[in-house]
Motif scaffolding. Structure first.
Motif, PDB file in Angstrom:
ATOM      1  N   GLN A 170       0.822  -1.214   0.000  1.00  0.00           N
ATOM      2  CA  GLN A 170       0.000   0.000   0.000  1.00  0.00           C
ATOM      3  C   GLN A 170       0.858   1.267   0.000  1.00  0.00           C
ATOM      4  OE1 GLN A 170      -1.547   1.211   4.277  1.00  0.00           O
ATOM      5  NE2 GLN A 170      -1.711  -1.028   4.067  1.00  0.00           N
ATOM      6  N   PHE A 171       2.150   1.135   0.296  1.00  0.00           N
ATOM      7  CA  PHE A 171       3.047   2.296   0.276  1.00  0.00           C
ATOM      8  C   PHE A 171       3.520   2.643  -1.141  1.00  0.00           C
ATOM      9  CE2 PHE A 171       4.355   0.755   4.708  1.00  0.00           C
ATOM     10  CZ  PHE A 171       3.509   1.650   5.356  1.00  0.00           C
ATOM     11  N   ILE A 172       3.310   1.763  -2.113  1.00  0.00           N
ATOM     12  CA  ILE A 172       3.841   1.975  -3.460  1.00  0.00           C
ATOM     13  C   ILE A 172       3.185   3.204  -4.088  1.00  0.00           C
ATOM     14  CG2 ILE A 172       3.954   1.022  -5.793  1.00  0.00           C
ATOM     15  CD1 ILE A 172       4.180  -1.748  -4.520  1.00  0.00           C
ATOM     16  N   VAL A 173       4.027   4.049  -4.672  1.00  0.00           N
ATOM     17  CA  VAL A 173       3.545   5.261  -5.334  1.00  0.00           C
ATOM     18  C   VAL A 173       3.153   4.911  -6.763  1.00  0.00           C
ATOM     19  CG1 VAL A 173       4.172   7.583  -6.099  1.00  0.00           C
ATOM     20  CG2 VAL A 173       5.008   6.711  -3.891  1.00  0.00           C
ATOM     21  N   GLU A 174       1.937   5.313  -7.144  1.00  0.00           N
ATOM     22  CA  GLU A 174       1.445   5.015  -8.478  1.00  0.00           C
ATOM     23  C   GLU A 174       1.218   6.290  -9.272  1.00  0.00           C
ATOM     24  OE1 GLU A 174      -2.066   2.681  -8.232  1.00  0.00           O
ATOM     25  OE2 GLU A 174      -1.011   0.842  -7.657  1.00  0.00           O
ATOM     26  N   HIS A 175       1.426   6.173 -10.595  1.00  0.00           N
ATOM     27  CA  HIS A 175       1.020   7.232 -11.510  1.00  0.00           C
ATOM     28  C   HIS A 175      -0.508   7.265 -11.568  1.00  0.00           C
ATOM     29  CE1 HIS A 175       4.979   8.166 -13.217  1.00  0.00           C
ATOM     30  NE2 HIS A 175       5.239   6.879 -13.118  1.00  0.00           N
ATOM     31  N   PRO A 176      -1.085   8.363 -12.018  1.00  0.00           N
ATOM     32  CA  PRO A 176      -2.549   8.414 -12.165  1.00  0.00           C
ATOM     33  C   PRO A 176      -3.109   7.279 -13.028  1.00  0.00           C
ATOM     34  CG  PRO A 176      -1.626  10.613 -12.385  1.00  0.00           C
ATOM     35  CD  PRO A 176      -0.462   9.659 -12.314  1.00  0.00           C
ATOM     36  N   CYS A 177      -2.285   6.765 -13.974  1.00  0.00           N
ATOM     37  CA  CYS A 177      -2.758   5.686 -14.847  1.00  0.00           C
ATOM     38  C   CYS A 177      -2.740   4.335 -14.147  1.00  0.00           C
ATOM     39  CB  CYS A 177      -1.918   5.617 -16.110  1.00  0.00           C
ATOM     40  SG  CYS A 177      -0.188   5.185 -15.810  1.00  0.00           S
ATOM     41  N   GLY A 178      -2.199   4.269 -12.937  1.00  0.00           N
ATOM     42  CA  GLY A 178      -2.185   3.017 -12.198  1.00  0.00           C
ATOM     43  C   GLY A 178      -0.864   2.282 -12.242  1.00  0.00           C
ATOM     44  N   ARG A 179       0.066   2.705 -13.064  1.00  0.00           N
ATOM     45  CA  ARG A 179       1.383   2.059 -13.149  1.00  0.00           C
ATOM     46  C   ARG A 179       2.270   2.569 -12.024  1.00  0.00           C
ATOM     47  NH1 ARG A 179       5.623   3.928 -15.422  1.00  0.00           N
ATOM     48  NH2 ARG A 179       4.461   5.527 -16.546  1.00  0.00           N
TER      49      ARG A 179
END
Length: 669
Positions: free
Chosen positions: A620-629
């Motif tokens: 849950q700490f992973i940073v995602e781009h708005p596109c979900g990647r």
């Protein structure tokens, strides 16, 4: 007269046991009838008896072993890659780049051609870690076996599985080997993993993708038996070995030696991905190994080591060198000796590698620099994979970048990553990239960024040649930290943003001091967003007094190195304020590594509400781009370089700021 002849014959027949008057006898091949032909006046000289010649010394078999290790997806010439001139295929480009599979292929073919002229067998081996490091390794989880396919085309006889073959997990490794044509491809290039056991239902075992041993014929009488080992240290650093198990190295080796000898192997070679110290221990404690071809520690052995009668060689890393070992084997005495320093006849074939002077002494490491041309067919193969990689890069960056050799920025200086337990220029650049780019993606202020020194694998080196002066390419920037694998199926360590209290930040700095006093270079931290001074002499027992001062940067953009406390506030013991800390997913384990041993200094990654999060929920700490990647570690470096101030030539330029350090101060009383 007849009397003289009778006298001579009587004398000789007394010596030989022929009776007088035996006219049918033959004297050293002459009959009495033949002698009579000369008449009574002939002067006869009878030769002495011929005795069998003494037995000849058994002839030695001469053969050559070529070897590489730790290629790390160094498919193209690099360090820096931007220097390589692609329009000089099959001709020396006279640049400063090193390595590349096309240069390797040319050197191997050149040596083989000469050896074929003198009927000398050649074997080519790898000692592990052919995957992982450059952007070309990113094609592995996409189902493309770039490295091993090229190595098959070059003609490797056997390769060893190292820790970085597990960078994308064991399932991806199985798919990779299937894509390279295994198990059928074992016939041309054997894949060895002797002390590795996969469960029966695992695709590695189910498809027979890993072999235990192999035997190669040098001639009708002499064979070479080969096995491989992954060492203890390599297993510890492997990213994801899943359900695989690894047998004891020395017990496995002794069993493999016996098995190969039972199959009439004359010479035993171990391909080890273990490091030099483990190789020496193997040679000391396991009998019957003639040659160890090693890897893992990236050591360039310019002269072989001989440990307990075992020859140990290693060829550095990243295809900087091709290992070259000329040998002679006596099948009668079973003796094996090195021939590199023995004079040999000049070649009758055109040769780039066999330069003048090589007849007297051949180096054990052949430099794969710009004096070695590129093999045209392998270069064409590489170009095809380069096009495939460019499509993947465009997909992974939403079209922001689409050329692995495209220029992203320029720099008038290098930023070394030297792992010597101190702050580095490359470490500062990478952590600034992590902190600032992650803040742009999250829209939040990220207070601190941390990365372990071991994750910064290369220096940041701009182009040195006239055609690429000061250029920083996508390839060269991402090679600095291009390892890892994400939950999104793409290569690269995911960036994470966690919360720690001020108290925990102080604890973490104490932990970094502990790692330093233990000499753990790989785990020593590089930081952005703070500065601290410490005394390593008081760090061993984590007594809360190794860190003398610690300050948090509260200003904008780059933290100044020498402005006193103007843009800093003290980071105090007992501070319960939550701060956002950026790192990569693999480093989360390091953050809490000492919790079981030093509970009083425990550190707990927290969510925005301050609640500790257990390891099974760290995703849950992973940073995602708005596109979900996922935002990747390597991606922050490229995006940061592309965001730097524009220079006079219209290209972003690295500021002189990165020529100085001052974030971590070592103080000794």
């Amino acid at each position: 007269g007849d009397g003289n002849l009778d006298m001579i014959l009587h004398f000789r027949t007394q010596e030989t046991g022929i009776q007088d008057g035996d006219t049918s006898a033959t004297l050293t091949g002459w009959s009495f009838t033949d002698l009579a032909f000369f008449g009574t006046d002939a002067i006869i000289t009878v030769p002495p008896l011929e005795y069998p010649p003494p037995p000849e010394e058994p002839e030695e078999l001469h053969f050559t072993i070529l070897h590489t290790n730790d290629e790390h997806s160094a498919v193209i010439p690099h360090s820096p890659a931007v220097d390589y001139q692609w329009d000089n295929v099959n001709a020396s480009s006279n640049d400063g780049s090193i390595g590349g599979f096309a240069r390797l292929a040319y050197a191997v073919e050149d040596i083989r051609s000469y050896k074929q002229e003198i009927e000398e067998p050649v074997l080519l081996f790898n000692a592990g870690d052919f995957i992982g490091g450059s952007a070309f390794g990113w094609l592995a989880p996409q189902g493309s076996a770039v490295e091993l396919s090229i190595m098959q085309a070059i003609g490797y006889d056997a390769v060893c599985i190292g820790n970085h073959e597990y960078d994308y997990g064991t399932e991806v490794l199985a798919d990779y080997l299937l894509a390279a044509g295994y198990p059928e491809a074992h016939i041309e290039t054997l894949v060895l993993a002797t002390n590795t056991e996969a469960p029966p239902e695992h695709p590695l075992a189910e498809h027979d993708l890993l072999q235990k041993t192999g035997i190669f014929e040098l001639d009708d009488d002499v064979t070479v038996g080969v096995f491989s080992l992954i060492g203890e240290g390599a297993i510890e650093t492997a990213y994801d070995t899943g359900t695989l198990e690894f047998a004891d190295q020395h017990e496995t080796a002794q069993n493999a030696v016996q098995e190969l000898k039972d199959q009439w192997a004359d010479i035993i070679v171990a391909l080890t991905h273990a490091g030099l110290e483990e190789d020496k221990s193997l040679a000391d404690e396991v009998s019957g190994i003639d040659i160890i071809i090693g890897g893992h520690c990236h050591t360039a052995l310019y002269e072989p080591l001989v440990e307990n009668g075992t020859i140990i060689v290693q060829a550095g890393s990243h295809l900087r060198y091709l290992g070259f070992l000329e040998l002679a084997y006596n099948s009668e005495t079973k003796e094996l000796r090195i021939r590199n320093n023995e004079e040999q006849a000049p070649p009758d074939v055109d040769s780039t590698i066999y330069k003048p002077g090589w007849q007297e002494a051949r180096p054990f490491l052949v430099a794969l620099d710009s004096t070695v041309p590129s093999h045209e067919a392998i270069e064409t193969l590489v170009l095809g994979y380069k096009d495939e990689l460019n499509l993947l890069i465009a997909e992974m960056t939403d079209g922001k970048f689409d050329d692995v050799l495209g220029v992203v920025a320029r720099s008038g200086f290098e930023m070394p990553h030297a792992r010597n337990l101190e702050e580095t220029l490359a470490g500062n650049f990478v952590t600034d990239a992590m902190r600032l780019v992650t803040g742009d993606v999250t829209g939040e202020r990220e207070d601190v960024a941390f990365i372990a020194s071991g994750a910064v694998r290369k220096s940041i080196i701009p182009g040195q040649t006239e055609h690429a002066q000061d250029d920083l390419s996508f390839y060269d920037l991402t090679e600095v930290a291009g390892l890892g694998y994400g939950f999104d199926g793409y290569a690269g360590y995911p960036i994470v943003s966690i919360h720690l209290t001020g108290e925990e930040m102080r604890r973490f700095l104490e932990v970094m001091g502990f790692f330093q006093i233990r000499g753990s270079v790989r785990y020593f931290g590089q930081f952005s967003g703070l500065r601290y001074s410490y005394n390593p002499e008081t760090a061993f027992h984590l007594t809360e007094n190794a860190v003398i001062e610690a300050d948090l940067y509260i200003g904008d953009y780059l933290q100044p190195m020498d402005n006193g406390g103007t843009d800093y506030v003290p980071l105090e013991w007992g501070d319960e304020t939550l701060y956002r800390v950026v790192t990569d997913f693999s480093a989360l384990g390091l953050v809490v590594a000492l919790n079981p041993f030093f509970p009083r200094m425990a550190i707990h990654p927290r969510n925005a509400e301050g609640d500790p999060v257990s390891p099974e929920d760290w995703h849950q700490f992973i940073v995602e781009h708005p596109c979900g990647r996922e935002l990747k570690l390597w991606e922050t470096i490229v995006l940061y370089a592309a965001s730097l101030p524009i220079g006079e030539d219209g290209v972003p330029r690295v500021p002189d700021y990165y020529q100085d350090t001052g974030r971590i101060i070592r103080v000794v009383d």
